[in-house]
Design an enzyme around this catalytic site. Structure first.
Site, PDB file in Angstrom:
ATOM      1  N   CYS A   8      -1.350   6.591 -19.424  1.00 57.23           N
ATOM      2  CA  CYS A   8       0.023   6.382 -19.887  1.00 57.23           C
ATOM      3  C   CYS A   8       0.019   5.210 -20.865  1.00 57.23           C
ATOM      4  CB  CYS A   8       0.991   6.169 -18.724  1.00 57.23           C
ATOM      5  SG  CYS A   8       0.822   4.619 -17.814  1.00 57.23           S
ATOM      6  N   ASN A  11      -0.393   1.581 -18.341  1.00 60.89           N
ATOM      7  CA  ASN A  11      -1.240   1.627 -17.151  1.00 60.89           C
ATOM      8  C   ASN A  11      -0.729   0.697 -16.046  1.00 60.89           C
ATOM      9  OD1 ASN A  11      -4.696   1.011 -16.229  1.00 60.89           O
ATOM     10  ND2 ASN A  11      -3.442   2.744 -15.653  1.00 60.89           N
ATOM     11  N   CYS A  13       2.648   1.822 -14.523  1.00 62.74           N
ATOM     12  CA  CYS A  13       3.643   2.623 -13.789  1.00 62.74           C
ATOM     13  C   CYS A  13       3.120   4.015 -13.462  1.00 62.74           C
ATOM     14  CB  CYS A  13       4.951   2.744 -14.591  1.00 62.74           C
ATOM     15  SG  CYS A  13       5.848   1.194 -14.818  1.00 62.74           S
ATOM     16  N   ARG A  14       3.146   4.910 -14.438  1.00 61.81           N
ATOM     17  CA  ARG A  14       2.851   6.321 -14.177  1.00 61.81           C
ATOM     18  C   ARG A  14       1.382   6.596 -13.891  1.00 61.81           C
ATOM     19  NH1 ARG A  14       5.317   8.570 -19.591  1.00 61.81           N
ATOM     20  NH2 ARG A  14       4.381   6.603 -20.253  1.00 61.81           N
ATOM     21  N   SER A  15       0.480   6.123 -14.736  1.00 63.70           N
ATOM     22  CA  SER A  15      -0.935   6.475 -14.534  1.00 63.70           C
ATOM     23  C   SER A  15      -1.537   5.842 -13.280  1.00 63.70           C
ATOM     24  CB  SER A  15      -1.783   6.200 -15.784  1.00 63.70           C
ATOM     25  OG  SER A  15      -1.750   4.854 -16.156  1.00 63.70           O
ATOM     26  N   ASP A 123       9.015   7.615 -18.186  1.00 65.77           N
ATOM     27  CA  ASP A 123       8.442   6.308 -17.887  1.00 65.77           C
ATOM     28  C   ASP A 123       9.443   5.478 -17.080  1.00 65.77           C
ATOM     29  OD1 ASP A 123       7.213   3.834 -17.817  1.00 65.77           O
ATOM     30  OD2 ASP A 123       6.619   3.890 -19.929  1.00 65.77           O
TER      31      ASP A 123
END
Length: 155
Positions: A8, A11, A13-15, A123
């Site tokens: 993402c 690196n 939050c999402r990933s 995000d």
């Protein structure tokens, strides 16, 4: 060994959420000896940083370990190492392709294209909705594990 990388923008939050959740699923399926999981950012903003407090809280809520999660930036060596490079949104996919010099390669894919959602993972750094991200990442992890099982005949 099958190597999976989630990517993402930052690196944090999402990933890292996807990394932790996919690693948890792999462990529960007794595939830890067959599949490795990592995450990275297309930016250099949060190198060495822990995940966002919202990501950490969501992982803790669902009893998923956040151990070992630390921000890092995607680099060209990742293209050689990883079998699956999973971007969280179209912007990430574009950045991955540009950074790795691979305009159209089958190992690079948008995460939710593996699901019925067929959209970007929003995000939560900007939306604040870590629950929505968790639900979408859970669906993506299930679909990715199913894909890997089928492609590599893992039972």
């Amino acid at each position: 060994m099958i190597h999976v990388l989630f990517v993402c923008l930052g690196n944090i939050c999402r990933s890292p959420m996807a990394e932790a959740m996919f690693r948890d699923a792999v462990q529960k399926e007794n595939l830890s000896g067959r599949i490795t999981v990592d995450s990275a950012a297309t930016s250099s903003w949060h190198i060495g940083s822990p995940p966002h407090k919202g990501t950490l809280a969501k992982l803790k809520e669902y009893n998923i370990s956040s151990e070992g999660l630390s921000g890092r930036q995607l680099d060209t060596a990742d293209f050689e190492k990883f079998d699956y490079i999973i971007g969280m949104d179209e912007s990430n996919i574009s950045n991955i392709r540009e950074m790795l010099g691979q305009p159209d390669h089958p190992k690079i894919m948008r995460f939710l294209d593996l699901t019925d959602h067929q959209k970007d993972v929003p995000d939560p750094y900007y939306t604040g909705d870590f629950q929505e991200t968790y639900v979408l990442v859970k669906d993506g992890c299930e679909a990715l594990l199913k894909k890997i099982r089928a492609e590599h005949s893992l039972v």
